[in-house]
Structure formats: structure tokens, C-alpha cells
Motif scaffolding. Structure first.
Motif, short mmCIF file in Angstrom:
data_model
loop_
_atom_site.label_atom_id
_atom_site.label_comp_id
_atom_site.label_asym_id
_atom_site.label_seq_id
_atom_site.Cartn_x
_atom_site.Cartn_y
_atom_site.Cartn_z
N PRO A 48 -41.14 -23.46 -4.86
CA PRO A 48 -41.53 -24.83 -5.30
C PRO A 48 -41.98 -25.59 -4.05
O PRO A 48 -42.79 -27.11 -4.48
CB PRO A 48 -40.22 -25.67 -4.90
N LYS A 49 -41.77 -26.02 -3.33
CA LYS A 49 -42.15 -26.42 -1.94
C LYS A 49 -43.71 -26.17 -1.68
O LYS A 49 -44.67 -26.96 -1.58
CB LYS A 49 -41.55 -26.52 -0.18
N VAL A 50 -44.02 -24.82 -1.95
CA VAL A 50 -45.35 -24.24 -2.13
C VAL A 50 -46.42 -24.68 -2.92
O VAL A 50 -46.87 -25.86 -3.09
CB VAL A 50 -45.38 -22.70 -1.98
N SER A 51 -45.59 -24.76 -4.76
CA SER A 51 -46.88 -25.73 -5.39
C SER A 51 -46.36 -27.08 -5.37
O SER A 51 -47.32 -27.49 -5.55
CB SER A 51 -45.19 -25.23 -6.75
N LYS A 52 -45.74 -27.86 -5.07
CA LYS A 52 -45.67 -29.25 -4.43
C LYS A 52 -46.98 -29.15 -3.72
O LYS A 52 -47.65 -30.14 -3.98
CB LYS A 52 -44.30 -30.00 -3.73
N VAL A 53 -47.24 -28.36 -2.49
CA VAL A 53 -48.13 -29.06 -1.96
C VAL A 53 -49.39 -29.13 -2.19
O VAL A 53 -50.42 -29.26 -2.44
CB VAL A 53 -47.85 -28.34 -0.28
N ILE A 54 -49.46 -27.87 -3.09
CA ILE A 54 -50.97 -27.21 -4.11
C ILE A 54 -51.51 -28.18 -5.36
O ILE A 54 -52.57 -28.51 -4.96
CB ILE A 54 -50.35 -26.22 -4.36
N ASP A 55 -49.85 -28.88 -5.50
CA ASP A 55 -50.23 -29.73 -6.56
C ASP A 55 -50.90 -30.92 -5.75
O ASP A 55 -51.60 -31.66 -6.63
CB ASP A 55 -48.76 -30.17 -7.30
N GLU A 56 -50.27 -31.63 -5.31
CA GLU A 56 -50.76 -33.05 -4.45
C GLU A 56 -52.35 -32.80 -3.81
O GLU A 56 -52.95 -33.60 -3.95
CB GLU A 56 -49.96 -33.14 -3.61
N ILE A 57 -52.46 -31.56 -2.97
CA ILE A 57 -53.66 -30.97 -2.91
C ILE A 57 -54.81 -31.12 -3.97
O ILE A 57 -56.33 -31.45 -4.01
CB ILE A 57 -54.66 -29.69 -1.93
N VAL A 58 -54.36 -30.60 -5.09
CA VAL A 58 -55.20 -30.40 -6.80
C VAL A 58 -55.39 -32.02 -7.27
O VAL A 58 -56.42 -32.50 -7.66
CB VAL A 58 -54.29 -30.11 -7.44
N GLU A 59 -54.44 -32.94 -7.75
CA GLU A 59 -54.48 -34.03 -7.87
C GLU A 59 -55.36 -34.94 -6.85
O GLU A 59 -56.02 -35.77 -7.28
CB GLU A 59 -53.17 -34.53 -7.30
N ALA A 60 -55.02 -34.95 -5.12
CA ALA A 60 -56.13 -35.48 -4.69
C ALA A 60 -57.53 -35.18 -4.82
O ALA A 60 -58.49 -36.23 -4.94
CB ALA A 60 -55.68 -35.17 -2.81
N LYS A 61 -57.57 -34.21 -5.24
CA LYS A 61 -59.57 -34.04 -5.16
C LYS A 61 -59.47 -33.68 -6.83
O LYS A 61 -60.95 -33.26 -6.48
CB LYS A 61 -59.40 -32.05 -4.72
#
Length: 95
Positions: A48-61
Motif C-alpha cells: 500500500p505504501k509503495v502504491s501510494k508513492v507511485i500513484d502520487e508520481i503518476v498524478e504529478a506527471k
């Protein structure tokens, strides 16, 4: 969110979690092509923590990202939960 913020997200993630390390590398000067390298393992507890960080990167980009490459060669183990979150990210990125 700027490239520096994305790099900061990865850096902060690494400080808090010893079982998986993410490294972000941009393949072009505009940050349109990104490689996320994973080392360690992804399981039910940390996915879940890995997924959250990746989601934030995808959303930012989301408006500028053309390629998101996952280098999983450094993983020793990935659980079915980890595979599930990778599948979810694929669905988000292709929709």
C-alpha cells in the motif's frame, strides 16, 4: 508537482522503509520518460505504501508522462498483492 518534488517523494519513501527501495530516473530532460527501479521485496504489508508513492508520481506527471517503466530486476520477492497493485497502476496509466 515538479520533478524535484517527485524525487523528494522517492527519497522520503526510502528513509522510512527498509524492505523496498525505489529509485527514479528520468530518461529525458522534460521528465516525460521515467524509470522506477525497485530493490528488495514487495509484500502485503508494504505494497500500500509503495502504491501510494507511485500513484502520487503518476498524478504529478499525468499531463506530461509518456513512458513509465518499472525495473523489477532488483526485487527478491513480490507477492500477489504487489502484482495486483502493479496491475492497478497499468489500468490507471492506460485509461
Amino acid at each position: 508537482m515538479s520533478n524535484d518534488t517527485c524525487l523528494s517523494l522517492i527519497s522520503n519513501f526510502n528513509k522510512d522503509n527498509n524492505d523496498v527501495v525505489l529509485t527514479l530516473k528520468e530518461l529525458d530532460s522534460e521528465g516525460k520518460k521515467i524509470v522506477l527501479s525497485f530493490q528488495g521485496y514487495i509484500d502485503t504489508y508494504n505494497s500500500p505504501k509503495v502504491s501510494k508513492v507511485i500513484d502520487e508520481i503518476v498524478e504529478a506527471k499525468v499531463n506530461s508522462l509518456t513512458s513509465l517503466i518499472f525495473d523489477l530486476s532488483g526485487l527478491n520477492y513480490i507477492s500477489s498483492t504487489g502484482i495486483g497493485f502493479l496491475t492497478e497502476i497499468l489500468q490507471v496509466c492506460t485509461s
